[in-house]
Design an enzyme around this catalytic site. Structure first.
Site, PDB file in Angstrom:
ATOM      1  N   LYS A 180     -45.425  -2.106 -37.559  1.00 58.96           N
ATOM      2  CA  LYS A 180     -44.960  -2.458 -39.156  1.00 58.96           C
ATOM      3  C   LYS A 180     -44.321  -2.966 -39.839  1.00 58.96           C
ATOM      4  CE  LYS A 180     -48.518   0.695 -39.060  1.00 58.96           C
ATOM      5  NZ  LYS A 180     -48.232   2.021 -39.406  1.00 58.96           N
TER       6      LYS A 180
HETATM    7  C1  LIG Z   1     -48.759   3.723 -39.332  1.00 63.77           C
HETATM    8  C2  LIG Z   1     -49.752   4.500 -40.498  1.00 63.77           C
HETATM    9  C3  LIG Z   1     -49.624   6.040 -40.393  1.00 63.77           C
HETATM   10  C4  LIG Z   1     -48.159   6.827 -39.346  1.00 63.77           C
HETATM   11  O1  LIG Z   1     -46.743   6.511 -38.670  1.00 63.77           O
HETATM   12  P1  LIG Z   1     -46.592   6.391 -37.501  1.00 63.77           P
HETATM   13  O2  LIG Z   1     -45.231   6.289 -37.381  1.00 63.77           O
HETATM   14  O3  LIG Z   1     -47.042   5.633 -36.657  1.00 63.77           O
HETATM   15  O4  LIG Z   1     -46.886   7.982 -37.646  1.00 63.77           O
HETATM   16  C5  LIG Z   1     -50.062   6.869 -41.601  1.00 63.77           C
HETATM   17  N1  LIG Z   1     -50.483   5.893 -42.081  1.00 63.77           N
HETATM   18  C6  LIG Z   1     -50.586   4.321 -41.816  1.00 63.77           C
HETATM   19  C7  LIG Z   1     -51.716   3.754 -43.336  1.00 63.77           C
HETATM   20  C8  LIG Z   1     -50.400   4.103 -41.088  1.00 63.77           C
HETATM   21  O5  LIG Z   1     -50.993   2.387 -40.574  1.00 63.77           O
END
Ligand SMILES: *Cc1c(COP(=O)(O)O)cnc(C)c1O
Length: 378
Positions: A180
């Site tokens: 991210k």
């Molecule tokens: C990455 C992501 C999540 C989950 O995040 P984590 O930190 O991996 O638990 C939830 N929703 C979306 C749209 C994501 O891209």
């Protein structure tokens, strides 16, 4: 292999983490509040509650809204499974709705059509980094008295009508996984302007234990009460130190991601059979992903072939996402099937995510575009 995304850690980040490792607090210490404050300021988010992952953030949001058995929560079909899973964790039922063909963002008309007396909330996912149509969604949520949640795991640093992501819904969730925009290793957060929802989430992330200092002081410092069933969704202080350090680079990184996206856009315009997703003018897109659609008829090759050849050429392409209602778990448990969300299903057959991240060089970009050209002209 040029990955579709990756983290970007510098010496300052490392120093910030090491400093906390040498301190008295590894978890539940002062750095957590500092990170929460920095995130809330950056996003105009009001109050922020930092947790152990984006998934935990979504779960906290569902808990705070009181989602439980018999409740429905509207989610888009085109998202990561965690968006819907968080509803199921609380015993609720995810109701999958379709997305708009140009943007692959949740379709407000489909949301309105899916609302019933059991609907508790709508979760809007800022797919690829583009904020959803929050003004329209806000209107619908208010009209039917349901909560509006933004799964903003793709869109930190984005804006909608000049308002920052994090300030756009009742609850806004973020992920700090290494793919991210900013990372804490694993981590997540929720922002809200509602003091009571924030307080519920703080309790929920800590086993359902209230940490009311005043009450503790009056009843003895050993006193605490578990008022509901919660989890250990805490984030550590050294993770938050990394988060604070990373957040300072967010604007620069989003600018770079947007630069890469606009260069891709120019190149893709010259290649027939490949088209980028559309971007609405009121959105400042944060480009967690750069997604293109492949037209198999024009290309004479299907997505699987293009995918394999690009991987063979050293390009870490990916596909985001398998529509959630098509996963065996949802088919088996909730009886969903193909045909439920045709726009998402059709898009799924055609989409591919090209690399975009802050460490990508102009040379990488040229290399990727050349590889795309080679592969589709094969
Ligand atoms: C990455 C992501 C999540 C989950 O995040 P984590 O930190 O991996 O638990 C939830 N929703 C979306 C749209 C994501 O891209």
């Amino acid at each position: 292999m040029i990955p579709y995304s990756r983290h970007d850690i510098d010496e300052k980040d490392i120093e910030a983490v090491v400093k906390v490792l040498r301190s008295d607090w590894l978890t539940t210490g002062p750095t957590i509040a500092l990170f929460e404050q920095a995130l809330a300021e950056k996003t105009d988010g009001g109050i922020s509650v930092a947790v152990s992952s984006g998934t935990a953030a979504l779960h906290c949001a569902m808990y705070a809204l009181g989602v439980g058995p018999g409740d429905e929560v509207i989610v888009p079909a085109m998202t990561f499974a965690a968006t819907a899973n968080a509803v199921v964790f609380q015993g609720g039922t995810p109701v999958f709705v379709d997305v708009e063909p140009g943007t692959l963002l949740i379709d407000p008309a489909a949301v309105e059509a899916a609302i019933t007396t059991r609907t508790r909330a709508v979760v809007a996912v800022d797919y690829a980094g583009q904020p959803c149509e929050y003004d329209v969604l806000r209107g619908i949520a208010d009209r039917y008295h349901v909560a509006l949640v933004a799964d903003a795991c793709h869109s930190l640093g984005g804006r909608y009508n000049k308002r920052p992501v994090g300030s756009l819904a009742d609850l806004n969730t973020f992920s700090f996984h290494p793919v991210k925009h900013i990372t804490t290793g694993e981590g997540g957060a929720v922002t809200t302007h509602d003091q009571q929802l924030a307080s519920h989430m703080r309790t929920f992330r800590n086993h359902g234990i209230t940490s009311d200092h005043i009450e503790r002081a009056s009843k003895g410092s050993w006193f605490y009460e578990m008022v509901d069933l919660g989890y250990n969704y805490r984030i550590s202080d050294f993770q938050c130190a990394l988060g604070i350090s990373q957040l300072q680079k967010l604007d620069l990184w989003v600018t770079r991601r947007r630069e890469i996206a606009s260069r891709y856009e120019e190149y893709m315009a010259e290649i027939s059979g490949i088209s980028p997703l559309s971007v609405r003018p009121e959105c400042y897109h944060a480009y967690h992903l750069y997604v293109v659609r492949l037209n198999a008829e024009i290309l004479g090759r299907n997505r699987a072939e293009v995918f394999r050849d690009l991987r063979d050429a050293g390009i870490g392409v990916n596909v985001h996402y398998v529509p959630v209602h098509l996963h065996p778990y949802y088919r088996d448990r909730f009886g969903t099937s193909a045909g439920l969300c045709p726009v998402a299903e059709e898009a799924y057959e055609e989409i591919i995510s090209l690399p975009v991240h802050s460490r990508m060089t102009d040379h990488d970009l040229e290399f990727i575009v050349q590889a795309v050209k080679n592969v589709i002209q094969k």
